[in-house]
Structures are given as C-alpha cells and as structure tokens.
Design a protein around this motif. Sequence first.
Motif, PDB file in Angstrom:
ATOM      1  N   THR A   1     -12.338  32.280  12.996  1.00  0.00           N
ATOM      2  CA  THR A   1     -12.315  31.984  14.426  1.00  0.00           C
ATOM      3  C   THR A   1     -12.653  33.237  15.217  1.00  0.00           C
ATOM      4  O   THR A   1     -12.040  34.291  15.010  1.00  0.00           O
ATOM      5  N   ALA A   2     -13.637  33.091  16.110  1.00  0.00           N
ATOM      6  CA  ALA A   2     -13.978  34.169  17.038  1.00  0.00           C
ATOM      7  C   ALA A   2     -13.162  33.967  18.310  1.00  0.00           C
ATOM      8  O   ALA A   2     -13.106  32.865  18.864  1.00  0.00           O
ATOM      9  N   LEU A   3     -12.531  35.010  18.772  1.00  0.00           N
ATOM     10  CA  LEU A   3     -11.763  34.952  20.018  1.00  0.00           C
ATOM     11  C   LEU A   3     -12.713  34.795  21.203  1.00  0.00           C
ATOM     12  O   LEU A   3     -13.918  35.008  21.065  1.00  0.00           O
ATOM     13  N   PRO A   4     -12.200  34.411  22.376  1.00  0.00           N
ATOM     14  CA  PRO A   4     -13.079  34.259  23.541  1.00  0.00           C
ATOM     15  C   PRO A   4     -13.936  35.508  23.788  1.00  0.00           C
ATOM     16  O   PRO A   4     -13.449  36.636  23.684  1.00  0.00           O
ATOM     17  N   TYR A   5     -15.209  35.276  24.073  1.00  0.00           N
ATOM     18  CA  TYR A   5     -16.188  36.332  24.354  1.00  0.00           C
ATOM     19  C   TYR A   5     -16.296  37.356  23.229  1.00  0.00           C
ATOM     20  O   TYR A   5     -16.524  38.537  23.473  1.00  0.00           O
ATOM     21  N   ALA A   6     -16.136  36.906  21.992  1.00  0.00           N
ATOM     22  CA  ALA A   6     -16.223  37.805  20.840  1.00  0.00           C
ATOM     23  C   ALA A   6     -17.012  37.118  19.721  1.00  0.00           C
ATOM     24  O   ALA A   6     -17.412  35.960  19.850  1.00  0.00           O
ATOM     25  N   SER A   7     -17.223  37.837  18.648  1.00  0.00           N
ATOM     26  CA  SER A   7     -17.941  37.278  17.499  1.00  0.00           C
ATOM     27  C   SER A   7     -17.232  37.666  16.215  1.00  0.00           C
ATOM     28  O   SER A   7     -16.398  38.570  16.197  1.00  0.00           O
ATOM     29  N   ASP A   8     -17.581  36.969  15.143  1.00  0.00           N
ATOM     30  CA  ASP A   8     -17.010  37.248  13.827  1.00  0.00           C
ATOM     31  C   ASP A   8     -17.934  36.637  12.788  1.00  0.00           C
ATOM     32  O   ASP A   8     -18.934  35.998  13.138  1.00  0.00           O
ATOM     33  N   HIS A   9     -17.616  36.815  11.523  1.00  0.00           N
ATOM     34  CA  HIS A   9     -18.415  36.207  10.459  1.00  0.00           C
ATOM     35  C   HIS A   9     -17.519  35.832   9.291  1.00  0.00           C
ATOM     36  O   HIS A   9     -16.450  36.413   9.089  1.00  0.00           O
ATOM     37  N   THR A  10     -17.966  34.833   8.529  1.00  0.00           N
ATOM     38  CA  THR A  10     -17.207  34.384   7.373  1.00  0.00           C
ATOM     39  C   THR A  10     -17.454  35.317   6.203  1.00  0.00           C
ATOM     40  O   THR A  10     -18.371  36.131   6.208  1.00  0.00           O
TER      41      THR A  10
ATOM     42  N   SER B   1     -17.686  32.053  25.855  1.00  0.00           N
ATOM     43  CA  SER B   1     -16.890  31.508  26.955  1.00  0.00           C
ATOM     44  C   SER B   1     -15.426  31.917  26.781  1.00  0.00           C
ATOM     45  O   SER B   1     -15.094  32.673  25.876  1.00  0.00           O
ATOM     46  N   SER B   2     -14.584  31.354  27.622  1.00  0.00           N
ATOM     47  CA  SER B   2     -13.149  31.659  27.544  1.00  0.00           C
ATOM     48  C   SER B   2     -12.440  30.860  26.457  1.00  0.00           C
ATOM     49  O   SER B   2     -11.225  30.933  26.324  1.00  0.00           O
ATOM     50  N   SER B   3     -13.195  30.103  25.663  1.00  0.00           N
ATOM     51  CA  SER B   3     -12.632  29.343  24.536  1.00  0.00           C
ATOM     52  C   SER B   3     -12.983  30.029  23.219  1.00  0.00           C
ATOM     53  O   SER B   3     -14.088  30.553  23.064  1.00  0.00           O
ATOM     54  N   SER B   4     -12.073  29.989  22.280  1.00  0.00           N
ATOM     55  CA  SER B   4     -12.374  30.519  20.954  1.00  0.00           C
ATOM     56  C   SER B   4     -13.353  29.568  20.253  1.00  0.00           C
ATOM     57  O   SER B   4     -13.558  28.437  20.674  1.00  0.00           O
TER      58      SER B   4
ATOM     59  N   SER C   1     -15.704  24.300  19.131  1.00  0.00           N
ATOM     60  CA  SER C   1     -15.231  25.070  20.275  1.00  0.00           C
ATOM     61  C   SER C   1     -15.142  24.149  21.477  1.00  0.00           C
ATOM     62  O   SER C   1     -15.903  23.182  21.581  1.00  0.00           O
ATOM     63  N   LYS C   2     -14.220  24.435  22.392  1.00  0.00           N
ATOM     64  CA  LYS C   2     -14.111  23.648  23.620  1.00  0.00           C
ATOM     65  C   LYS C   2     -15.001  24.206  24.718  1.00  0.00           C
ATOM     66  O   LYS C   2     -15.026  23.689  25.830  1.00  0.00           O
ATOM     67  N   GLY C   3     -15.731  25.264  24.408  1.00  0.00           N
ATOM     68  CA  GLY C   3     -16.609  25.888  25.391  1.00  0.00           C
ATOM     69  C   GLY C   3     -17.944  26.262  24.767  1.00  0.00           C
ATOM     70  O   GLY C   3     -18.318  25.765  23.704  1.00  0.00           O
ATOM     71  N   GLN C   4     -18.647  27.143  25.431  1.00  0.00           N
ATOM     72  CA  GLN C   4     -19.964  27.585  24.989  1.00  0.00           C
ATOM     73  C   GLN C   4     -19.804  28.509  23.773  1.00  0.00           C
ATOM     74  O   GLN C   4     -19.126  29.539  23.848  1.00  0.00           O
TER      75      GLN C   4
END
Length: 123
Positions: free
Chosen positions: A35-44, A111-114, A60-63
């Motif tokens: 899971t990427a936190l809001p306005y962040a990135s991550d990888h598996t 966005s503000s959604s994870s 995600s509930k957002g963009q």
Amino acid sequence: MRLCEKIISIGLTAILTIVGASSALAVPDDSTAVTALPYASDHTRNIAGANTYGKVTLQSKGQASAVLWKVCPGRTERVVDLSTSATKQEDSWQVYMNEGCNYYADVFSNSSSSATIFLRNYN
C-alpha cells in the motif's frame, strides 16, 4: 588434481547448481501486496512467473496508478498500466506470467487516498 580436490570441486559445483536452479524456480500460488500512502509511491517484492495466468489489481478510493513490470534474463518490459479515480476504485488485469521471469509492480497514490496493489502468479 588429487582425489580430495576433485571431491571438493564436484561438491561445490553441485551446491552452486542447486542454489542457482532454486532461485529461478517459481513458487506456486505466490502473491504479494503493498500500500502506497497518500501522495506517495511504493513497489511490491518480486514474484516468479509460473507459466500460467496471474492477476494484478489496483485499489484506491482516489486517483492512483500502477505499472506491472516483467524482468527476464537480459531484459525488463512494462506489461500493463492500471489506474483508479474517485469514480473507478479498482482496475484489474490477468497476465500470462512466464516461468524464468520475475514480476513486480510500482504503485503511485496521486491523491489524499492510499493505493494498494495486489499481485499473484495464479488466477
């Protein structure tokens, strides 16, 4: 070459062969998620292909967006791009996952959604 040296050489060759072969073997029914936190990135983490269809799902509930990557000896390719929005909260694809290749996904919350990416080597 003396007998002792031959035995050691054969033993080391066997160990390296087993270790090398096991790193390329697919783990059946393997999966990963991050899971990427809001306005962040991550990888598996990488999962090995198993010569069957697997699945990648972005929620995600957002963009948000995600990219599935295929890493084979000597080459890396972009397999599929996924995206979500406030009105489209899930995007999913089935992909054929070749044995001998590893797969991982990058996920971006815009966005503000994870945003959560799920990846598995089975259907």
